[in-house]
Design a protein around this motif. Structure first.
Motif, PDB file in Angstrom:
ATOM      1  N   THR A 100       0.865  -1.180   0.000  1.00  0.00           N
ATOM      2  CA  THR A 100       0.000   0.000   0.000  1.00  0.00           C
ATOM      3  C   THR A 100       0.903   1.231   0.000  1.00  0.00           C
ATOM      4  O   THR A 100       2.123   1.114   0.166  1.00  0.00           O
ATOM      5  N   PRO A 101       0.345   2.423  -0.170  1.00  0.00           N
ATOM      6  CA  PRO A 101       1.199   3.622  -0.099  1.00  0.00           C
ATOM      7  C   PRO A 101       1.937   3.766   1.229  1.00  0.00           C
ATOM      8  O   PRO A 101       2.955   4.464   1.287  1.00  0.00           O
ATOM      9  N   ALA A 102       1.453   3.090   2.284  1.00  0.00           N
ATOM     10  CA  ALA A 102       2.115   3.166   3.589  1.00  0.00           C
ATOM     11  C   ALA A 102       3.183   2.089   3.783  1.00  0.00           C
ATOM     12  O   ALA A 102       3.882   2.100   4.798  1.00  0.00           O
ATOM     13  N   THR A 103       3.312   1.178   2.826  1.00  0.00           N
ATOM     14  CA  THR A 103       4.315   0.127   2.937  1.00  0.00           C
ATOM     15  C   THR A 103       5.718   0.737   2.859  1.00  0.00           C
ATOM     16  O   THR A 103       5.991   1.527   1.949  1.00  0.00           O
ATOM     17  N   PRO A 104       6.603   0.412   3.806  1.00  0.00           N
ATOM     18  CA  PRO A 104       7.971   0.948   3.719  1.00  0.00           C
ATOM     19  C   PRO A 104       8.631   0.579   2.392  1.00  0.00           C
ATOM     20  O   PRO A 104       8.438  -0.524   1.875  1.00  0.00           O
ATOM     21  N   MET A 105       9.373   1.511   1.857  1.00  0.00           N
ATOM     22  CA  MET A 105      10.078   1.284   0.599  1.00  0.00           C
ATOM     23  C   MET A 105      11.154   0.222   0.801  1.00  0.00           C
ATOM     24  O   MET A 105      11.923   0.282   1.757  1.00  0.00           O
ATOM     25  N   LYS A 106      11.194  -0.769  -0.083  1.00  0.00           N
ATOM     26  CA  LYS A 106      12.310  -1.709  -0.104  1.00  0.00           C
ATOM     27  C   LYS A 106      13.412  -1.100  -0.978  1.00  0.00           C
ATOM     28  O   LYS A 106      13.221  -0.906  -2.176  1.00  0.00           O
ATOM     29  N   VAL A 107      14.534  -0.797  -0.376  1.00  0.00           N
ATOM     30  CA  VAL A 107      15.656  -0.207  -1.106  1.00  0.00           C
ATOM     31  C   VAL A 107      16.602  -1.341  -1.480  1.00  0.00           C
ATOM     32  O   VAL A 107      17.179  -2.004  -0.616  1.00  0.00           O
ATOM     33  N   VAL A 108      16.731  -1.588  -2.780  1.00  0.00           N
ATOM     34  CA  VAL A 108      17.499  -2.714  -3.301  1.00  0.00           C
ATOM     35  C   VAL A 108      18.825  -2.207  -3.858  1.00  0.00           C
ATOM     36  O   VAL A 108      18.846  -1.301  -4.695  1.00  0.00           O
ATOM     37  N   ARG A 109      19.911  -2.803  -3.401  1.00  0.00           N
ATOM     38  CA  ARG A 109      21.237  -2.420  -3.902  1.00  0.00           C
ATOM     39  C   ARG A 109      21.499  -3.126  -5.230  1.00  0.00           C
ATOM     40  O   ARG A 109      21.384  -4.350  -5.334  1.00  0.00           O
ATOM     41  N   ILE A 110      21.856  -2.353  -6.256  1.00  0.00           N
ATOM     42  CA  ILE A 110      22.264  -2.929  -7.531  1.00  0.00           C
ATOM     43  C   ILE A 110      23.585  -2.300  -7.967  1.00  0.00           C
ATOM     44  O   ILE A 110      23.911  -1.183  -7.597  1.00  0.00           O
ATOM     45  N   ARG A 111      24.317  -3.057  -8.726  1.00  0.00           N
ATOM     46  CA  ARG A 111      25.601  -2.602  -9.283  1.00  0.00           C
ATOM     47  C   ARG A 111      25.519  -2.743 -10.793  1.00  0.00           C
ATOM     48  O   ARG A 111      25.325  -3.846 -11.307  1.00  0.00           O
ATOM     49  N   VAL A 112      25.639  -1.640 -11.508  1.00  0.00           N
ATOM     50  CA  VAL A 112      25.590  -1.650 -12.968  1.00  0.00           C
ATOM     51  C   VAL A 112      27.014  -1.738 -13.492  1.00  0.00           C
ATOM     52  O   VAL A 112      27.876  -0.929 -13.122  1.00  0.00           O
ATOM     53  N   VAL A 113      27.258  -2.715 -14.353  1.00  0.00           N
ATOM     54  CA  VAL A 113      28.585  -2.926 -14.928  1.00  0.00           C
ATOM     55  C   VAL A 113      28.513  -2.633 -16.423  1.00  0.00           C
ATOM     56  O   VAL A 113      27.773  -3.299 -17.158  1.00  0.00           O
ATOM     57  N   VAL A 114      29.257  -1.626 -16.847  1.00  0.00           N
ATOM     58  CA  VAL A 114      29.318  -1.225 -18.248  1.00  0.00           C
ATOM     59  C   VAL A 114      30.643  -1.719 -18.829  1.00  0.00           C
ATOM     60  O   VAL A 114      31.710  -1.471 -18.261  1.00  0.00           O
ATOM     61  N   PHE A 115      30.578  -2.421 -19.957  1.00  0.00           N
ATOM     62  CA  PHE A 115      31.789  -2.966 -20.572  1.00  0.00           C
ATOM     63  C   PHE A 115      32.203  -2.122 -21.775  1.00  0.00           C
ATOM     64  O   PHE A 115      31.369  -1.621 -22.532  1.00  0.00           O
ATOM     65  N   ALA A 116      33.523  -1.992 -21.935  1.00  0.00           N
ATOM     66  CA  ALA A 116      34.119  -1.380 -23.125  1.00  0.00           C
ATOM     67  C   ALA A 116      35.153  -2.346 -23.685  1.00  0.00           C
ATOM     68  O   ALA A 116      35.438  -3.398 -23.083  1.00  0.00           O
ATOM     69  N   ASN A 117      35.703  -2.029 -24.835  1.00  0.00           N
ATOM     70  CA  ASN A 117      36.785  -2.838 -25.376  1.00  0.00           C
ATOM     71  C   ASN A 117      38.028  -2.723 -24.495  1.00  0.00           C
ATOM     72  O   ASN A 117      38.115  -1.863 -23.617  1.00  0.00           O
ATOM     73  N   ASP A 118      38.993  -3.584 -24.755  1.00  0.00           N
ATOM     74  CA  ASP A 118      40.196  -3.609 -23.926  1.00  0.00           C
ATOM     75  C   ASP A 118      40.900  -2.255 -23.879  1.00  0.00           C
ATOM     76  O   ASP A 118      41.520  -1.905 -22.862  1.00  0.00           O
ATOM     77  N   ASP A 119      40.788  -1.491 -24.952  1.00  0.00           N
ATOM     78  CA  ASP A 119      41.449  -0.176 -24.990  1.00  0.00           C
ATOM     79  C   ASP A 119      40.534   0.942 -24.486  1.00  0.00           C
ATOM     80  O   ASP A 119      40.882   2.126 -24.584  1.00  0.00           O
ATOM     81  N   GLY A 120      39.365   0.584 -23.943  1.00  0.00           N
ATOM     82  CA  GLY A 120      38.445   1.572 -23.409  1.00  0.00           C
ATOM     83  C   GLY A 120      37.472   2.148 -24.415  1.00  0.00           C
ATOM     84  O   GLY A 120      36.618   2.965 -24.039  1.00  0.00           O
ATOM     85  N   SER A 157      36.930  -4.878 -21.149  1.00  0.00           N
ATOM     86  CA  SER A 157      37.060  -6.294 -21.510  1.00  0.00           C
ATOM     87  C   SER A 157      36.284  -6.542 -22.786  1.00  0.00           C
ATOM     88  O   SER A 157      35.056  -6.650 -22.767  1.00  0.00           O
ATOM     89  N   THR A 158      36.989  -6.616 -23.886  1.00  0.00           N
ATOM     90  CA  THR A 158      36.324  -6.891 -25.161  1.00  0.00           C
ATOM     91  C   THR A 158      35.582  -8.215 -25.101  1.00  0.00           C
ATOM     92  O   THR A 158      34.449  -8.334 -25.590  1.00  0.00           O
ATOM     93  N   ALA A 159      36.201  -9.224 -24.498  1.00  0.00           N
ATOM     94  CA  ALA A 159      35.597 -10.556 -24.460  1.00  0.00           C
ATOM     95  C   ALA A 159      34.269 -10.537 -23.716  1.00  0.00           C
ATOM     96  O   ALA A 159      33.278 -11.137 -24.159  1.00  0.00           O
ATOM     97  N   ALA A 160      34.205  -9.859 -22.579  1.00  0.00           N
ATOM     98  CA  ALA A 160      32.949  -9.785 -21.836  1.00  0.00           C
ATOM     99  C   ALA A 160      31.941  -8.912 -22.565  1.00  0.00           C
ATOM    100  O   ALA A 160      30.735  -9.205 -22.564  1.00  0.00           O
ATOM    101  N   ARG A 161      32.433  -7.852 -23.200  1.00  0.00           N
ATOM    102  CA  ARG A 161      31.528  -6.942 -23.905  1.00  0.00           C
ATOM    103  C   ARG A 161      30.752  -7.665 -24.996  1.00  0.00           C
ATOM    104  O   ARG A 161      29.543  -7.441 -25.168  1.00  0.00           O
ATOM    105  N   ILE A 162      31.404  -8.552 -25.745  1.00  0.00           N
ATOM    106  CA  ILE A 162      30.758  -9.217 -26.880  1.00  0.00           C
ATOM    107  C   ILE A 162      30.245 -10.604 -26.528  1.00  0.00           C
ATOM    108  O   ILE A 162      29.733 -11.317 -27.396  1.00  0.00           O
ATOM    109  N   GLY A 163      30.372 -11.008 -25.272  1.00  0.00           N
ATOM    110  CA  GLY A 163      29.844 -12.296 -24.856  1.00  0.00           C
ATOM    111  C   GLY A 163      30.764 -13.470 -25.082  1.00  0.00           C
ATOM    112  O   GLY A 163      30.333 -14.617 -24.960  1.00  0.00           O
ATOM    113  N   ALA A 164      32.032 -13.221 -25.405  1.00  0.00           N
ATOM    114  CA  ALA A 164      32.973 -14.327 -25.598  1.00  0.00           C
ATOM    115  C   ALA A 164      33.313 -15.008 -24.272  1.00  0.00           C
ATOM    116  O   ALA A 164      33.676 -16.188 -24.250  1.00  0.00           O
TER     117      ALA A 164
END
Length: 404
Positions: A100-120, A157-164
């Motif tokens: 309900t609107p009175a229910t305490p907010m559940k604050v969930v911790r998330i970590r966003v990981v952005v991948f680039a190639n090996d050279d950035g 990490s190029t390999a992680a970026r492209i799913g290798a």
């Protein structure tokens, strides 16, 4: 500011599994793998010990209707024979958890990981886009009383970026936060809270860079899975796709009395077929089990309809909201930020009043969300909150309030 990490050289011979949204078509995809994962906390009632003749399975596997159906020919048990059904699949427990609107907010911790190639070069996202996407996520979940407290890492990490290699090689602290990986692949997927990988390195959310956009709600869809939701077409189209036929005890049929107990376990979402990514409509047709027209709810976040169209997806139902609160409280509570944890590190200690002091008097970062700073519940954020928190920590004062 995001922390730039050195690329790790370890390997992991597995892939993120779970629900999948595959770009460019209407493919329905999900995997089943035998992983050497660290199991997360499990309720005894969920340890059903279902294992197929090939050794594959999950301690709570009897709830995976489609996955079981995929192996039905060789599995010596009824697809719906779950002697210990999960507590949150019980509609009484689900409805008791509807916020309900009175229910305490559940604050969930998330970590966003952005991948680039090996050279950035060529990152899958940039900081501003991440912030915009998290703002959309929080807006979508606000009335359902979830808030996502995020950090961002950029990894070359190029390999992680492209799913290798699996993005999950770069998992950090999955027992206390949800890892969200943004990659240059064609599918997005998530691990459900009932899976033994949910709190392990192999769990988390995998987001295609094409889906990670502030005018789309694919991350909301995947986070719905993470918190305990099936697709709205679970038990209808997916059972057909897995080769067990359209009509059996696990089917969700139009007009049936058991729609709370099969399919997506929500009777306030209609039995329906999956919509297309590029159209904001539900497919029409006749349910072969009842002879009645399929239902429609293309605006639901847990359908595929309009997933790649801005402005289509816009709601969770009350029962879906209850399932998310029930499942997350049962299985993912270690991800929740406790009242008083103002710096989001997972603990309430002296660092939190110092964090608040820096915010109030030193130009430091604000609590995230800001309302968490109101630890004494008086409606404001000021020095009284800092004193209140110090009294709790060192003088046996009352516990911090949620503030939200």
């Amino acid at each position: 500011m995001p922390r730039r990490k050195a690329v790790r050289t370890s390997t992991l011979s597995t892939a993120l599994i779970g629900f999948s949204l595959v770009a460019g078509g209407s493919a329905l995809s999900m995997g089943l793998a035998s992983l050497g994962a660290r199991p997360g906390p499990q309720s005894p009632a969920r340890q059903v010990g279902v294992v197929g003749p090939d050794g594959r399975g999950d301690p709570r596997g009897c709830i995976f209707d489609e996955r079981l159906a995929s192996y039905a020919a060789g599995w010596p048990f009824d697809l719906c024979d779950c002697p210990y059904p999960p507590a949150c699949d019980d509609p009484i427990n689900r409805d008791a958890a509807i916020p309900t609107p009175a229910t305490p907010m559940k604050v969930v911790r998330i970590r966003v990981v952005v991948f680039a190639n090996d050279d950035g070069s060529d990152p899958t996202s940039v900081l501003g886009e991440v912030e915009d996407q998290i703002a959309v996520l929080n807006a979508d979940f606000a009335q359902h009383r979830f808030y996502f407290q995020h950090t961002v890492d950029f990894i070359n990490s190029t390999a992680a970026r492209i799913g290798a290699i699996p993005a999950t090689v770069f998992a950090e602290n999955p027992g206390v936060q949800c890892n969200v990986y943004v990659v240059a692949t064609n599918g997005s997927s998530a691990t459900g809270p009932w899976e033994s990988q949910a709190l392990a390195d192999e769990g988390g959310v995998l987001m295609s860079e094409d889906h990670f956009a502030s005018d789309l709600h694919v991350l909301t869809h995947e986070m719905g899975h993470t918190l305990g939701l099936w697709h709205t077409f679970h038990g209808s189209q997916l059972n057909i796709a897995c080769g067990v036929g359209p009509c059996h005890d696990c089917s969700e049929s139009v007009g049936a009395a058991n729609t709370d107990l099969v399919g997506d376990h929500c009777s306030d979402t209609p039995p329906m077929l999956a919509g297309g990514f590029a159209t904001c409509t539900s497919p029409t047709g006749i349910d072969p089990c009842s002879g009645r027209p399929w239902g429609a709810m293309p605006e639901n976040y847990m359908d595929y309809a309009g997933a790649l169209l801005p402005g289509c997806d816009m709601l969770f139902t009350p029962q879906q909201s209850g399932r998310m609160h029930c499942w997350s409280a049962d299985e993912l509570s270690a991800w929740f930020s406790a009242p008083g944890d103002l710096n989001g590190d997972g603990f309430v200690n002296i660092a939190d009043p110092i964090f608040l002091k820096d915010y109030l008097f030193g130009g430091g970062a604000a609590p995230n969300p800001l309302c968490r700073g109101d630890v004494n519940g008086d409606g404001g954020i000021d020095i009284a909150d800092m004193i209140y928190l110090l009294n709790y920590l060192f003088s046996q004062g009352p516990a911090p309030t949620d503030g939200c």
